[in-house]
Design an enzyme around this catalytic site. Structure first.
Site, PDB file in Angstrom:
ATOM      1  N   LYS A 130       0.850  -1.182   0.000  1.00  0.00           N
ATOM      2  CA  LYS A 130       0.000   0.000   0.000  1.00  0.00           C
ATOM      3  C   LYS A 130       0.890   1.238   0.000  1.00  0.00           C
ATOM      4  O   LYS A 130       1.790   1.372   0.809  1.00  0.00           O
ATOM      5  CB  LYS A 130      -0.913  -0.011   1.228  1.00  0.00           C
ATOM      6  CG  LYS A 130      -2.032   1.022   1.175  1.00  0.00           C
ATOM      7  CD  LYS A 130      -3.056   0.802   2.275  1.00  0.00           C
ATOM      8  CE  LYS A 130      -4.201   1.797   2.145  1.00  0.00           C
ATOM      9  NZ  LYS A 130      -5.239   1.590   3.177  1.00  0.00           N
ATOM     10  N   ARG A 177     -25.535  -2.085   7.123  1.00  0.00           N
ATOM     11  CA  ARG A 177     -25.311  -3.492   6.824  1.00  0.00           C
ATOM     12  C   ARG A 177     -25.674  -4.392   8.005  1.00  0.00           C
ATOM     13  O   ARG A 177     -25.777  -5.602   7.860  1.00  0.00           O
ATOM     14  CB  ARG A 177     -23.836  -3.696   6.450  1.00  0.00           C
ATOM     15  CG  ARG A 177     -23.393  -2.771   5.334  1.00  0.00           C
ATOM     16  CD  ARG A 177     -21.893  -2.712   5.216  1.00  0.00           C
ATOM     17  NE  ARG A 177     -21.369  -3.968   4.732  1.00  0.00           N
ATOM     18  CZ  ARG A 177     -20.317  -4.077   3.940  1.00  0.00           C
ATOM     19  NH1 ARG A 177     -19.694  -3.005   3.546  1.00  0.00           N
ATOM     20  NH2 ARG A 177     -19.889  -5.243   3.554  1.00  0.00           N
ATOM     21  N   GLU A 222     -19.491  -5.589  10.107  1.00  0.00           N
ATOM     22  CA  GLU A 222     -20.393  -4.775  10.926  1.00  0.00           C
ATOM     23  C   GLU A 222     -21.489  -5.609  11.585  1.00  0.00           C
ATOM     24  O   GLU A 222     -21.863  -5.355  12.738  1.00  0.00           O
ATOM     25  CB  GLU A 222     -21.007  -3.671  10.063  1.00  0.00           C
ATOM     26  CG  GLU A 222     -20.039  -2.587   9.647  1.00  0.00           C
ATOM     27  CD  GLU A 222     -19.200  -2.939   8.422  1.00  0.00           C
ATOM     28  OE1 GLU A 222     -18.325  -2.145   8.041  1.00  0.00           O
ATOM     29  OE2 GLU A 222     -19.437  -4.034   7.842  1.00  0.00           O
TER      30      GLU A 222
END
Length: 639
Positions: free
Chosen positions: A291, A407, A379
């Protein structure tokens, strides 16, 4: 100026769509990658966006568009943080300076923007399911085969929806290619056993080639058919696990696995993708990436450089906002207050879903790591996990962005509310969020939570009230679930660190009295309403202003006072106009026999594109000027 740009991005400037890319010899692809990185660094230093993820996916992006016939072949990006290079290669290079701006480009893949953006992205873990649907649609079609690729990160693949998609892919006929972009990061460092598994997973490329050769040979000799394929795969996978002393989770599900490969070797990526793109059956290609690749500050601190804001492209120095004398961010107040409460009560625990720093749960985690649980991009699990903790005596504070809490709606109802468990939902990024746009606005929580029996719903107008609401959630005995919503960014109070006090649940406050109209607000949008009240006063209009603070239960004494003024009521909320505060006020007036004109201001029944928060509020008609104009129009109509 254009000539200078062409010189700086010599190869990229000649690519207006992937067809131009595919005309280049493979030897020139590293130049394309270098140009994309240079372009992104230059652009994002002055027009901020998601930075490190896109730098880490440059070679993958180039290789995908080089090998596959996009847009006929489909690339489905998960989340979309890594898709800026994709936008540059698909005809949007010259508009990229409008990225995340009103009227410009979305910060995420958006099918309304380009045919190369095959599916809406913004939330994690949906790419495999969506891509599988496309792959099966291709199988059912009379059109030539369409290759479909799902690109998903090692954090997103840990989400439950991703596993549901993988499980389905293993059990239906399809030719889906899943690319696992493994950079050992999400926004904060990845957590969980699955991430550790990916960090050590290995395989033998020569074995994959040999197995494919043998299987095709046996098919030509008619020694095996499609019916025996699953059994042969399971036998081969078991043999491989025995020899390699490591079970491959994907091959255990009968999904061919290739890798891990270096995700920054663009030439090798092209070769590997070319070798496997036309294979039949589901398969996964595992790539190791970094990254922030190619920009040293981002490689060294990828969490900070996920979305770094403005920075100096040459030095890597970030332009930090001066916080002295300014109100803090709501998330900072949440984090500091939660730490204070946790010091006072050993039963308080914190839970977040891959957003330790994003929610400031990291403040508690730093001092009390054993009482903070980062469950990753899960979640639904976060909510049910909190329910389990609460059932046995803990006081969980669950910090999740409003748009992501959507969600977990079933879990809120089934695993918390039905049992009246004392879980506190700290809903960050509630309301309009600005540049992240349509997938990230937190505008539906008031509406979808208001229907849940026993749910207390509150929104503080400033930082001090946020502290008091959190203190109340931690100290009120025998309570059920409670939701506290607050927006992205700063509030209005500089001197916020005051002694906390318990507030009465279901009680609001009259902020100013008036005789011509009643303005009713919830949350920090009260600041805009207060400005409107001052504007109206200058025009001779006397406006009363009420901050309800609690949407549920609604303050009935305050509502009765408002109703008995016998004036028009204007409700203002940084949330969906349907189902929230305005709807609650209308329902209460009707249920209690009052006939009053109510004008509801808030988010209209449409999706709001990217832009500044101020611009979005103006567009939706509930900034200070719009509130004042609404009242003036009401008074004109009354005459």
């Amino acid at each position: 100026m254009e000539t200078a740009k062409s010189e700086r991005y010599r190869v990229l400037s000649t690519i207006d769509d992937p067809k131009d890319l595919r005309k280049l010899p493979i030897e020139r692809l590293p130049e394309v990658c270098a140009d994309i990185r240079r372009f992104l660094i230059d652009s994002l230093s002055v027009n901020p966006g998601h930075f490190a993820s896109s730098l880490g996916a440059v070679e993958l992006t180039v290789a995908l568009h080089y090998v596959f016939n996009t847009p006929y072949d489909r690339i489905v990006w998960d989340v979309g943080h890594q898709a800026y290079g994709h936008k540059l290669l698909t005809g949007r290079r010259d508009r990229f300076h409008l990225n995340r701006k009103s009227g410009g480009l979305s910060g995420f893949p958006n099918p309304d923007e380009s045919p190369y953006d095959t599916f809406t992205a913004g939330h994690a873990s949906n790419s495999i399911s969506a891509a599988l649907g496309m792959a099966i649609a291709s199988e059912m079609s009379d059109e030539p085969r369409r290759n479909v690729v799902a690109v998903i990160g090692d954090a997103s693949i840990s989400g439950g929806l991703a596993f549901e998609g993988i499980n389905n892919a293993a059990n239906v006929r399809n030719n889906l290619l899943i690319i696992l972009n493994d950079n050992n990061m999400s926004i904060d460092r990845n957590v969980g056993a699955l991430n550790g598994y990916f960090a050590h997973l290995n395989t033998w490329p020569s074995y994959n080639r040999f197995r494919d050769f043998v299987y095709r040979g046996m098919r030509r000799l008619r020694l095996v058919g499609e019916k025996q394929r699953g059994a042969i795969l399971r036998f081969n996978n078991s043999l491989k696990a025995l020899l390699n002393r490591e079970q491959n989770i994907f091959e255990g599900l009968n999904i061919r696995y290739f890798g891990p490969f270096d995700g920054h070797d663009v030439g090798n990526l092209v070769q590997v993708l070319s070798d496997i793109k036309d294979m039949n059956g589901p398969r996964i290609l595992h790539l190791r990436t970094v990254k922030g690749k190619g920009y040293a500050p981002a490689e060294q601190n990828p969490s900070v450089w996920h979305a770094p804001g403005l920075f100096d492209a040459e030095t890597g120095q970030r332009h930090k906002e001066q916080a002295d004398g300014k109100p803090p961010k709501f998330q900072t107040v949440f984090g500091e207050t939660l730490l204070e409460l946790a010091r006072q009560n050993k039963d308080i625990v914190g839970i977040t879903a891959a957003m330790l720093s994003g929610t400031s749960m990291s403040i508690l985690q730093k001092e009390m790591p054993g009482r903070v649980f980062d469950v990753g991009i899960s979640e639904g699990h976060a909510v049910t996990f909190a329910g389990g903790l609460a059932k046995d005596g803990k006081l969980p504070f669950v910090a999740i962005y409003s748009s992501f809490l959507q969600r977990a709606y079933d879990h809120i109802i089934h695993d918390v509310a039905i049992q009246r468990l004392p879980v506190t939902f700290c809903i960050d990024r509630a309301g309009l969020v600005g540049e992240d746009g349509v997938t990230h606005h937190g505008v539906y929580d008031l509406a979808y939570l208001r229907t849940v029996p026993g749910m207390v719903i509150a929104s503080p107008r400033n930082e001090e009230m946020l502290r008091n609401l959190m203190f109340t959630a931690a100290t009120v005995a025998e309570r059920g679930p409670m939701a506290i919503r607050y927006p992205r960014g700063s509030g209005s109070t500089v001197d916020w660190r005051k002694p906390m006090r318990q507030v009465e649940i279901g009680k609001g406050e009259r902020l100013s009295d008036g005789t011509d109209v009643a303005i009713v607000t919830i949350g920090p949008i009260a600041t805009e309403a207060a400005e409107a009240v001052a504007m109206l006063s200058e025009q001779g209009v006397s406006a009363a202003h009420y901050d309800m603070m609690f949407l549920k239960p609604l303050d009935e004494d305050l509502m009765r006072e408002i109703a008995e003024k016998n004036v028009a009521v204007v409700t203002v909320e940084d949330a969906s106009r349907n189902g929230g505060l305005g709807s609650a006020v209308v329902e209460w007036l009707n249920d209690n026999g009052y006939s009053r004109r109510v004008v509801r201001l808030g988010i209209p029944d449409e999706f709001i594109a990217q832009g500044t928060v101020a611009g979005q509020r103006h567009e939706c008609g509930f900034d200070a000027q719009a509130i004042a104009d609404t009242v003036i129009n009401i008074k004109k109509q009354e005459k």
